[in-house]
Scaffold this motif. Structure first.
Motif, PDB file in Angstrom:
ATOM      1  N   UNK A 137       0.878  -1.176   0.000  1.00 39.52           N
ATOM      2  CA  UNK A 137       0.000   0.000   0.000  1.00 39.52           C
ATOM      3  C   UNK A 137       0.915   1.226   0.000  1.00 39.52           C
ATOM      4  N   UNK A 138       1.029   1.893  -1.150  1.00 42.07           N
ATOM      5  CA  UNK A 138       1.928   3.042  -1.243  1.00 42.07           C
ATOM      6  C   UNK A 138       1.135   4.310  -0.923  1.00 42.07           C
ATOM      7  N   UNK A 139       1.120   4.618   0.359  1.00 41.04           N
ATOM      8  CA  UNK A 139       0.328   5.734   0.873  1.00 41.04           C
ATOM      9  C   UNK A 139       1.189   6.989   0.982  1.00 41.04           C
ATOM     10  N   UNK A 140       2.455   6.793   1.311  1.00 42.56           N
ATOM     11  CA  UNK A 140       3.371   7.911   1.538  1.00 42.56           C
ATOM     12  C   UNK A 140       3.611   8.693   0.257  1.00 42.56           C
ATOM     13  N   UNK A 141       3.311   9.968   0.296  1.00 50.56           N
ATOM     14  CA  UNK A 141       3.531  10.855  -0.847  1.00 50.56           C
ATOM     15  C   UNK A 141       3.604  12.259  -0.285  1.00 50.56           C
ATOM     16  N   UNK A 142       4.108  13.177  -1.104  1.00 48.85           N
ATOM     17  CA  UNK A 142       4.088  14.581  -0.687  1.00 48.85           C
ATOM     18  C   UNK A 142       2.629  15.004  -0.582  1.00 48.85           C
TER      19      UNK A 142
END
Length: 333
Positions: free
Chosen positions: A85-90
């Motif tokens: 789950x790629x949640x981390x973003x700017x």
């Protein structure tokens, strides 16, 4: 009991992850008999917060949770994972342009794609939640050439859930009485929420939403605008983005990818376009899909109105522009 699977959540110290980790660890995504090892990946400044999240997960005393691996190293975070789950973003702040968001995020998802390529399982299912999700997923897949492209998807399930909730409210029925609403295109304000294929259960009978609502002006106007702008409305009200509903949608998306869709029902996922419905090829475009044995398939031959076609062109153009911009950012680095 089954062998534990490894699942990574990036941005694990953030708002969305705070709801998401609990839902995953409770068995709401992979099943109540599937033990888990959770990998929590975040950036070095968040290490202290991450420690608190690890303590809380321990204090939840969750039967399925076998181990928690907090880390700031992508090669540790993605090691042997079956789902990501790629949640981390700017994060998007009030008044921020998507283009500013894009260039900051391209670099993040390049690094994550490279790490997935090196150490994740080749059958890993990768769901990109962090915005701009469609183009972030495109970048990530681009840097993970050894993982099949169909294993990357972007989340438009939140938009589908929002759209379904709008119709349920309009018709005065429970959310379970609404299905097959489609989100086309980009997870942005150009997306097209389409009730034209949807069904609603009224007085024990499934009817087309168009027929049951009986108000085309609403379905092509206020309904579309409300769904398109819902994220901005939540930010304006909360002063923070929609974290709880995004976490629930991420669970719904991965649950259906993992377990399949019910016969006759489809869900919206941002996936690599094959040009279906006149969409541009090789962008991550949201389509209606059916899922079986963890494989999605675009639902074909749905009748699309001229109004819908014009909306699909608009969102397709935006995705093509975002892709070109992302590639130019990558080329200049």
């Amino acid at each position: 009991m089954a062998e534990p699977i490894r699942v990574v959540v990036t941005g694990a110290a953030g708002q969305i992850a705070y709801s998401l980790l609990y839902m995953i660890a409770r068995g709401e995504v992979f099943g109540k008999d599937q033990p888990l090892i959770l990998h929590l990946l975040d950036i070095p400044p968040m290490v202290g917060v991450l420690e608190g999240v690890v303590m809380e997960l321990a204090d939840c005393a969750l039967p399925l949770l076998r181990q928690v691996v907090p880390t700031t190293d992508p090669l540790v975070g993605f090691k042997d994972v079956s789902a990501a789950f790629l949640v981390g973003a700017m994060p998007r702040k009030e008044g921020m342009e998507r283009k500013d968001l894009l260039s900051a995020n391209v670099k993040i998802f390049k690094v994550q794609g490279e790490a997935l390529d090196k150490v994740a399982k080749k059958e890993v299912k990768v769901l990109v939640v962090g915005n701009p999700a469609n183009t972030n997923a495109f970048v990530c897949a681009n840097y993970a050439p050894s993982i099949p492209r169909e294993n990357f998807s972007a989340m438009t399930r939140l938009d589908q859930n929002r759209a379904s909730a709008q119709i349920a409210t309009k018709m005065g029925v429970p959310i379970t009485s609404v299905n097959n609403i489609i989100i086309w295109g980009n997870h942005s304000s150009t997306q097209y929420p389409d009730a034209g294929q949807g069904k609603v259960l009224v007085n024990g009978q499934w009817k087309s939403i168009v027929e049951a609502v009986g108000d085309n002006a609403f379905l092509e106007g206020a309904f579309v605008e409300t769904v398109q702008k819902r994220g901005a409305a939540v930010i304006a009200a909360r002063k923070m983005s929609s974290a709880m509903s995004a976490a629930k949608a991420a669970c719904d998306h991965m649950h259906d990818w993992w377990n399949g869709t019910a016969p006759g029902q489809f869900v919206s996922m941002g996936v690599f376009s094959d040009g279906s419905y006149g969409s541009p090829k090789d962008v991550i475009f949201s389509f209606p899909v059916e899922i079986k044995n963890k494989q999605w398939k675009i639902v074909g031959n749905l009748p699309i109105s001229d109004f819908a076609k014009s909306k699909l062109i608009l969102t397709g153009n935006e995705l093509q522009e975002e892709k070109n911009e992302a590639l130019s950012v990558l080329d200049s680095n």
